[in-house]
Scaffold this motif. Structure first.
Motif, PDB file in Angstrom:
ATOM      1  N   LEU A  38       0.832  -1.206   0.000  1.00 57.07           N
ATOM      2  CA  LEU A  38       0.000   0.000   0.000  1.00 57.07           C
ATOM      3  C   LEU A  38       0.866   1.256   0.000  1.00 57.07           C
ATOM      4  O   LEU A  38       0.555   2.232  -0.680  1.00 57.07           O
ATOM      5  N   THR A  39       1.955   1.207   0.750  1.00 51.90           N
ATOM      6  CA  THR A  39       2.846   2.366   0.845  1.00 51.90           C
ATOM      7  C   THR A  39       3.698   2.535  -0.404  1.00 51.90           C
ATOM      8  O   THR A  39       3.719   3.607  -1.017  1.00 51.90           O
ATOM      9  N   GLU A  40       4.403   1.480  -0.797  1.00 48.96           N
ATOM     10  CA  GLU A  40       5.362   1.570  -1.905  1.00 48.96           C
ATOM     11  C   GLU A  40       4.686   1.637  -3.276  1.00 48.96           C
ATOM     12  O   GLU A  40       5.082   2.413  -4.131  1.00 48.96           O
ATOM     13  N   ARG A  41       3.691   0.825  -3.483  1.00 46.86           N
ATOM     14  CA  ARG A  41       3.062   0.734  -4.796  1.00 46.86           C
ATOM     15  C   ARG A  41       2.036   1.845  -5.039  1.00 46.86           C
ATOM     16  O   ARG A  41       1.915   2.367  -6.144  1.00 46.86           O
ATOM     17  N   TYR A  42       1.295   2.197  -3.983  1.00 46.05           N
ATOM     18  CA  TYR A  42       0.190   3.138  -4.162  1.00 46.05           C
ATOM     19  C   TYR A  42       0.370   4.464  -3.417  1.00 46.05           C
ATOM     20  O   TYR A  42      -0.441   5.373  -3.587  1.00 46.05           O
ATOM     21  N   GLY A  43       1.384   4.567  -2.575  1.00 42.70           N
ATOM     22  CA  GLY A  43       1.621   5.797  -1.822  1.00 42.70           C
ATOM     23  C   GLY A  43       0.543   6.079  -0.786  1.00 42.70           C
ATOM     24  O   GLY A  43       0.339   7.219  -0.382  1.00 42.70           O
ATOM     25  N   ALA A  65      -2.215  12.193  -3.273  1.00 46.08           N
ATOM     26  CA  ALA A  65      -1.603  12.493  -4.573  1.00 46.08           C
ATOM     27  C   ALA A  65      -2.332  11.790  -5.718  1.00 46.08           C
ATOM     28  O   ALA A  65      -2.665  12.402  -6.730  1.00 46.08           O
ATOM     29  N   SER A  66      -2.595  10.489  -5.561  1.00 47.78           N
ATOM     30  CA  SER A  66      -3.217   9.726  -6.645  1.00 47.78           C
ATOM     31  C   SER A  66      -4.729   9.572  -6.476  1.00 47.78           C
ATOM     32  O   SER A  66      -5.433   9.273  -7.431  1.00 47.78           O
TER      33      SER A  66
END
Length: 103
Positions: A38-43, A65-66
């Motif tokens: 969740l953190t690395e792939r989707y921020g 952001a996304s």
């Protein structure tokens, strides 16, 4: 915190967990692994949390952001399960209407 989103999240998670136990390999995994994705792939970072009736911890993660968001439940045994995800996340703060006033 977005009280409306948290209330919706807890209600939706409760209904899903009441209807079926979510333990498939595709939807559940170790908390560390899922948090990393969740953190690395989707921020995404945690935006709210609460305790469900089954002692599971319901959390809402989102990326401003996304706009992506994910609702998870961490079960008492430590297994984390994905409940729902989507896009267009928006944090809002809403006051309850005055008593006797309809929305």
């Amino acid at each position: 915190m977005n009280q409306t989103l948290l209330a919706f999240s807890l209600g939706a998670a409760g209904l899903i967990l009441a209807a079926t136990t979510v333990h498939s390999a595709q939807q559940c995994g170790s908390r560390d692994l899922i948090l990393g994705q969740l953190t690395e792939r989707y921020g995404e970072t945690r935006r709210s949390m609460g305790l469900a009736a089954n002692n599971g911890v319901v959390e809402v993660f989102a990326s401003p952001a996304s706009g992506s968001w994910t609702i998870t439940v961490t079960l008492p045994d430590g297994l984390m399960c994905l409940v729902a995800s989507g896009h267009s996340f928006e944090a809002v703060t809403e006051e309850l209407p005055a008593r006797g006033r309809k929305i």
